[in-house]
Design a protein around this motif. Sequence first.
Motif, PDB file in Angstrom:
ATOM      1  N   VAL A  38       0.749  -1.195  -0.103  1.00 35.33           N
ATOM      2  CA  VAL A  38      -0.027   0.007   0.017  1.00 35.33           C
ATOM      3  C   VAL A  38       0.894   1.192   0.008  1.00 35.33           C
ATOM      4  CG1 VAL A  38      -1.673   1.329   1.553  1.00 35.33           C
ATOM      5  CG2 VAL A  38      -2.108  -0.999   1.141  1.00 35.33           C
ATOM      6  N   ASP A  39       1.902   1.390   0.915  1.00 37.26           N
ATOM      7  CA  ASP A  39       2.740   2.690   1.145  1.00 37.26           C
ATOM      8  C   ASP A  39       4.141   2.589   0.747  1.00 37.26           C
ATOM      9  OD1 ASP A  39       2.864   1.417   3.565  1.00 37.26           O
ATOM     10  OD2 ASP A  39       1.502   3.051   4.482  1.00 37.26           O
ATOM     11  N   LYS A  40       4.627   1.392   0.279  1.00 40.72           N
ATOM     12  CA  LYS A  40       6.125   0.866   0.302  1.00 40.72           C
ATOM     13  C   LYS A  40       6.152   0.640  -1.180  1.00 40.72           C
ATOM     14  CE  LYS A  40       7.238  -1.727   3.399  1.00 40.72           C
ATOM     15  NZ  LYS A  40       6.266  -1.994   4.493  1.00 40.72           N
ATOM     16  N   LYS A  41       7.412   1.104  -1.913  1.00 42.52           N
ATOM     17  CA  LYS A  41       7.691   0.590  -3.156  1.00 42.52           C
ATOM     18  C   LYS A  41       8.361  -0.966  -3.334  1.00 42.52           C
ATOM     19  CE  LYS A  41      10.442   1.718  -7.380  1.00 42.52           C
ATOM     20  NZ  LYS A  41      10.067   0.513  -7.903  1.00 42.52           N
ATOM     21  N   LYS A  42       7.826  -1.834  -3.880  1.00 47.21           N
ATOM     22  CA  LYS A  42       8.438  -3.133  -3.919  1.00 47.21           C
ATOM     23  C   LYS A  42       8.913  -3.264  -5.380  1.00 47.21           C
ATOM     24  CE  LYS A  42       6.163  -6.419  -1.398  1.00 47.21           C
ATOM     25  NZ  LYS A  42       5.014  -7.296  -0.734  1.00 47.21           N
ATOM     26  N   MET A  43       8.660  -4.563  -6.229  1.00 43.58           N
ATOM     27  CA  MET A  43       8.907  -4.604  -7.472  1.00 43.58           C
ATOM     28  C   MET A  43       8.095  -3.585  -8.280  1.00 43.58           C
ATOM     29  SD  MET A  43       8.739  -7.612 -10.206  1.00 43.58           S
ATOM     30  CE  MET A  43       9.301  -8.760  -9.275  1.00 43.58           C
ATOM     31  N   GLY A  44       6.597  -3.513  -7.780  1.00 45.70           N
ATOM     32  CA  GLY A  44       6.110  -2.347  -8.337  1.00 45.70           C
ATOM     33  C   GLY A  44       5.711  -1.207  -7.742  1.00 45.70           C
ATOM     34  N   PRO A  45       5.318  -0.197  -7.965  1.00 42.32           N
ATOM     35  CA  PRO A  45       5.040   1.115  -7.384  1.00 42.32           C
ATOM     36  C   PRO A  45       4.064   0.980  -6.078  1.00 42.32           C
ATOM     37  CG  PRO A  45       4.193   1.405  -9.405  1.00 42.32           C
ATOM     38  CD  PRO A  45       4.703   0.049  -9.581  1.00 42.32           C
ATOM     39  N   ALA A  46       4.444   1.779  -5.162  1.00 40.48           N
ATOM     40  CA  ALA A  46       3.269   1.815  -3.869  1.00 40.48           C
ATOM     41  C   ALA A  46       2.107   2.146  -4.302  1.00 40.48           C
ATOM     42  CB  ALA A  46       3.798   2.674  -2.701  1.00 40.48           C
ATOM     43  N   LEU A  47       0.910   1.402  -3.763  1.00 37.76           N
ATOM     44  CA  LEU A  47      -0.384   1.733  -4.359  1.00 37.76           C
ATOM     45  C   LEU A  47      -0.799   3.125  -4.081  1.00 37.76           C
ATOM     46  CD1 LEU A  47      -2.128  -1.675  -3.390  1.00 37.76           C
ATOM     47  CD2 LEU A  47      -1.414  -1.062  -5.527  1.00 37.76           C
ATOM     48  N   LYS A  48      -0.598   3.631  -2.911  1.00 33.03           N
ATOM     49  CA  LYS A  48      -0.762   5.142  -2.873  1.00 33.03           C
ATOM     50  C   LYS A  48      -0.106   6.004  -3.959  1.00 33.03           C
ATOM     51  CE  LYS A  48      -2.209   5.326   1.791  1.00 33.03           C
ATOM     52  NZ  LYS A  48      -1.974   5.155   3.427  1.00 33.03           N
ATOM     53  N   ASP A  49       1.108   5.772  -4.261  1.00 38.25           N
ATOM     54  CA  ASP A  49       1.864   6.594  -5.289  1.00 38.25           C
ATOM     55  C   ASP A  49       1.116   6.480  -6.731  1.00 38.25           C
ATOM     56  OD1 ASP A  49       3.538   7.171  -3.452  1.00 38.25           O
ATOM     57  OD2 ASP A  49       5.104   5.796  -4.263  1.00 38.25           O
ATOM     58  N   ILE A  50       0.442   5.191  -6.907  1.00 32.89           N
ATOM     59  CA  ILE A  50      -0.208   5.251  -8.296  1.00 32.89           C
ATOM     60  C   ILE A  50      -1.436   6.120  -8.015  1.00 32.89           C
ATOM     61  CG2 ILE A  50      -1.545   3.429  -9.688  1.00 32.89           C
ATOM     62  CD1 ILE A  50       0.066   1.190  -8.529  1.00 32.89           C
ATOM     63  N   ALA A  51      -2.435   5.843  -7.011  1.00 33.52           N
ATOM     64  CA  ALA A  51      -3.431   6.649  -6.517  1.00 33.52           C
ATOM     65  C   ALA A  51      -3.024   8.303  -6.747  1.00 33.52           C
ATOM     66  CB  ALA A  51      -3.904   6.453  -5.124  1.00 33.52           C
ATOM     67  N   ALA A  52      -2.014   8.765  -6.370  1.00 32.55           N
ATOM     68  CA  ALA A  52      -1.712   9.912  -6.189  1.00 32.55           C
ATOM     69  C   ALA A  52      -1.362  10.642  -7.859  1.00 32.55           C
ATOM     70  CB  ALA A  52      -0.258  10.195  -5.583  1.00 32.55           C
ATOM     71  N   LYS A  53      -0.593   9.544  -8.639  1.00 30.99           N
ATOM     72  CA  LYS A  53      -0.161   9.756 -10.172  1.00 30.99           C
ATOM     73  C   LYS A  53      -1.612   9.895 -10.855  1.00 30.99           C
ATOM     74  CE  LYS A  53       2.091   7.190 -13.656  1.00 30.99           C
ATOM     75  NZ  LYS A  53       2.887   5.878 -13.964  1.00 30.99           N
ATOM     76  N   TYR A  54      -2.534   9.387 -10.587  1.00 32.01           N
ATOM     77  CA  TYR A  54      -3.705   9.441 -11.380  1.00 32.01           C
ATOM     78  C   TYR A  54      -4.833  10.149 -10.934  1.00 32.01           C
ATOM     79  CZ  TYR A  54      -1.360   5.873 -14.372  1.00 32.01           C
ATOM     80  OH  TYR A  54      -0.229   5.348 -15.096  1.00 32.01           O
ATOM     81  N   ASP A  59     -10.104   9.417 -17.059  1.00 35.76           N
ATOM     82  CA  ASP A  59     -10.042   8.124 -17.987  1.00 35.76           C
ATOM     83  C   ASP A  59      -9.105   7.046 -17.359  1.00 35.76           C
ATOM     84  OD1 ASP A  59      -7.758   9.645 -18.252  1.00 35.76           O
ATOM     85  OD2 ASP A  59      -7.939   9.486 -20.455  1.00 35.76           O
ATOM     86  N   ALA A  60      -8.478   7.526 -15.955  1.00 34.24           N
ATOM     87  CA  ALA A  60      -7.218   6.734 -15.525  1.00 34.24           C
ATOM     88  C   ALA A  60      -7.998   5.235 -15.237  1.00 34.24           C
ATOM     89  CB  ALA A  60      -6.723   7.061 -14.324  1.00 34.24           C
ATOM     90  N   GLU A  61      -9.108   5.074 -14.609  1.00 28.76           N
ATOM     91  CA  GLU A  61      -9.609   3.661 -14.186  1.00 28.76           C
ATOM     92  C   GLU A  61      -9.759   2.767 -15.442  1.00 28.76           C
ATOM     93  OE1 GLU A  61     -13.207   3.795 -11.677  1.00 28.76           O
ATOM     94  OE2 GLU A  61     -13.719   2.168 -12.536  1.00 28.76           O
ATOM     95  N   ALA A  62     -10.350   3.240 -16.366  1.00 28.26           N
ATOM     96  CA  ALA A  62     -10.494   2.464 -17.621  1.00 28.26           C
ATOM     97  C   ALA A  62      -9.131   2.018 -18.216  1.00 28.26           C
ATOM     98  CB  ALA A  62     -11.362   3.122 -18.649  1.00 28.26           C
TER      99      ALA A  62
END
Length: 94
Positions: A38-54, A59-62
């Motif tokens: 949720v809030d740390k970067k692993k192999m993929g970005p932190a989910l909170k960072d993805i939320a912030a980016k979009y 149209d981000a969801e689709a």
Amino acid sequence: MKAFLIAAVAVASVTLAGAAQASEALAKEKGCTACHDVDKKKMGPALKDIAAKYKGKADAEAMLVTKVSTGKGHPKVKANEAETATLVKWILAM
Ligand code: HEC
């Protein structure tokens, strides 16, 4: 009336928390959490960072559901399209 309102608010917040927990369990079950935290970067970005980016991009969801469920530009996942849509909604609401 006041008691009714308090009860209604309590039920609404339990329902929301329940939905978030269900999505978190789904993310674990589908292996998303192997690469995402949720809030740390692993192999993929932190989910909170993805939320912030979009944030604020209509149209981000689709776009993200297509990207993640087709495996184009994202590692292939076990979740089907409906499950991915649930997960993307949960991520974007963070
Ligand atoms: C094998 C590792 C791995 C797994 C498993 C994985 N991801 Fe990812 N994910 C990544 C990486 C790496 C990125 C960053 C590169 C990219 O944008 O595709 C990413 C990016 C994303 C993004 C942002 C894409 C963008 O364009 O900004 C979303 C949303 C996402 N993942 C959702 C999920 C969901 C939902 C699942 C589970 C069904 C999942 N991921 C499982 C590795 C993974």
